[in-house]
Write a protein that holds these residues in place. Structure first.
Motif, short mmCIF file in Angstrom:
data_model
loop_
_atom_site.label_atom_id
_atom_site.label_comp_id
_atom_site.label_asym_id
_atom_site.label_seq_id
_atom_site.Cartn_x
_atom_site.Cartn_y
_atom_site.Cartn_z
N ASP A 233 29.92 -26.54 29.46
CA ASP A 233 30.39 -25.29 28.88
C ASP A 233 30.92 -25.55 27.47
O ASP A 233 30.92 -26.67 26.98
N ASP A 234 31.37 -24.48 26.82
CA ASP A 234 31.81 -24.60 25.42
C ASP A 234 33.01 -25.52 25.27
O ASP A 234 33.17 -26.18 24.23
N VAL A 235 33.88 -25.55 26.29
CA VAL A 235 35.08 -26.39 26.19
C VAL A 235 34.68 -27.86 26.06
O VAL A 235 35.19 -28.58 25.20
N ARG A 236 33.76 -28.30 26.90
CA ARG A 236 33.32 -29.69 26.84
C ARG A 236 32.55 -29.96 25.55
O ARG A 236 32.79 -30.97 24.87
N ARG A 237 31.64 -29.05 25.20
CA ARG A 237 30.85 -29.26 23.98
C ARG A 237 31.74 -29.32 22.74
O ARG A 237 31.58 -30.19 21.89
N LEU B 238 33.32 -23.51 33.21
CA LEU B 238 33.03 -24.06 34.54
C LEU B 238 34.31 -24.58 35.19
O LEU B 238 35.32 -24.83 34.52
N GLY B 239 34.26 -24.74 36.48
CA GLY B 239 35.39 -25.31 37.20
C GLY B 239 35.57 -26.79 36.85
O GLY B 239 34.63 -27.47 36.43
N PRO C 291 39.78 -23.54 38.82
CA PRO C 291 38.57 -22.77 39.15
C PRO C 291 37.82 -22.34 37.90
O PRO C 291 38.36 -22.30 36.79
N ALA C 292 36.57 -21.99 38.11
CA ALA C 292 35.75 -21.49 37.01
C ALA C 292 36.30 -20.16 36.51
O ALA C 292 36.88 -19.38 37.27
N ASP C 293 36.12 -19.91 35.23
CA ASP C 293 36.51 -18.63 34.61
C ASP C 293 35.23 -18.00 34.08
O ASP C 293 34.76 -18.33 32.98
N VAL C 294 34.67 -17.11 34.88
CA VAL C 294 33.36 -16.53 34.55
C VAL C 294 33.43 -15.72 33.25
O VAL C 294 32.53 -15.79 32.41
#
Length: 397
Positions: free
Chosen positions: A40-44, A83-84, A75-78
């Motif tokens: 997800d964007d956080v990891r990227r 992602l979780g 948990p995931a935040d849609v």
């Protein structure tokens, strides 16, 4: 970075078959594994900018990870497209030094938790050691740059005892600052810098003392300056801030680092002015074109005069009533014309070409400049006085 930290992250990824990152407690990226899985964007963003934003930090800290002594499932935040995750706090002696993040595309097997906690504990020891060494040396940087010679000599000896370099290693200083003023920028992720670079703390948090491979060679200092600028190129927490860097001249050893530091501050100051308020002249256009890169003391030329006295004394030395009148009443057009004419060594042809005006227009402006300033542009002494004033006055507080 200690090689075992990357090994620990790789091992966590191997046993869980998940994408894993390790961040320090300030959410600066320390290590990550390459993993063919969803991201997800956080990891990227963490991998690309080497740190997480303040908004991301607040969001994940709201789950109590800073106080947790065991894994925390988030948990995931849609809605946000996140992602979780499983966060394993990296702790040593009940102090949290960082976080091991597992991007959850499947549940973590309970049988793996003891091994994960062991990996996090070993990472905690290493992060604590690095943090303590950085802090200890960071505070000594303040003494190294002290006005008192005895403090500088003592700090140099103490740093050399913990440093992997001898006390007689040549060094150079790098200083970062905002282009809008002398304020220090946000802290740089120290994990991006070589372990031998000394990083200041507190008000000196944007100061770096860089060991050089050879006397007079600023290659390592340039690399550190560009790395630090790149680390701050992406705004963190919203709001853009132009950052510039100055590099001091090389000095023979740690005890002389203050001299390079003072030079680096002046270089950063010149770079800041070139970025923030470039004058439309040949010299200023050249200055503005290079401030994306660090400014170096050996290349400053006449701007070194900014370091010989306090601003009021310099202003008093170069200002004259006629020049003040030109600056206040002549407007940008005449000031720009005067500086360009002087930069072009009094060549009317080159000045007119540079300004894009007819030569007769230039002669008319030069007459107005002489009338306002009371100076004779055919006099070498008057030209020098005007050139120095127009070069230095805009950079004096």
């Amino acid at each position: 970075m200690g090689p075992d930290l990357q090994d620990l992250v790789d091992e966590a990824a191997r046993i869980t078959e998940m994408a894993v990152t390790l961040e320090d407690r300030e959410f600066n990226l320390v290590a990550f594994c390459s993993h063919q899985t969803a991201a997800d964007d956080v990891r990227r963003d963490s991998i690309l900018t080497r740190r997480s934003t303040s908004q991301v930090r607040r969001y994940y800290e709201s789950f109590g990870i800073a106080r947790a002594d065991g894994p925390v499932r988030i948990p995931a935040d849609v809605e946000r497209g996140r992602l979780g995750r499983v966060c394993v706090p990296v702790r040593w002696q009940s102090v949290t030094y960082g976080y091991l993040w597992l991007l959850e595309d499947h549940a973590v097997a309970p049988a793996l938790l003891p091994e994960l906690l062991d990996l996090a504990g070993r990472a905690g020891v290493e992060l604590a050691r690095h943090a303590r060494l950085r802090d200890d040396l960071g505070w000594k940087v303040g003494e190294l740059l002290s006005t008192y010679p005895e403090s500088r000599w003592r700090a140099a000896r103490e740093i050399a005892e913990s440093w992997s370099k001898p006390e007689a290693t040549p060094v150079a200083a790098v200083v970062l600052r905002s282009a809008d003023g002398p304020t220090a920028p946000a802290p740089v992720n120290a994990w991006r810098l070589p372990r031998t670079v000394l990083v200041g703390t507190g008000e000196l948090g944007s100061t770096f003392i860089v060991p050089l491979s050879a006397a007079g060679d600023l290659t390592q200092a340039r690399t550190v300056a560009k790395t630090a600028l790149a680390a701050l190129a992406t705004p963190v927490g919203g709001g853009e801030q132009a950052i510039v860097a100055g590099i001091g001249g090389p000095v023979a050893n740690l005890a002389e680092a203050r001299e390079s530091w003072l030079q680096a501050r002046i270089a950063a100051r010149v770079a800041a002015h070139g970025t923030h308020r470039p004058l439309d002249s040949k010299a200023a256009r050249t200055l503005a074109s290079v401030t994306a890169d660090p400014m170096e003391w050996p290349d400053l030329g006449v701007y070194r005069l900014l370091g010989v006295a306090a601003d009021p004394r310099l202003r008093e030395a170069v200002a004259q009533p006629g020049i003040d009148r030109l600056l206040s009443d002549g407007g940008d057009e005449l000031v720009r014309t005067a500086l360009t004419y002087l930069d072009e060594a009094g060549s009317a042809q080159r000045t007119a070409q540079s300004l894009g005006i007819h030569r007769q227009t230039l002669y008319h402006r030069l007459e107005r400049i002489e009338k306002l300033s009371g100076l004779d542009l055919d006099s070498g002494r008057d030209r020098l006085a005007l050139h120095l004033a127009l070069t230095l006055l805009p950079r004096l507080g």
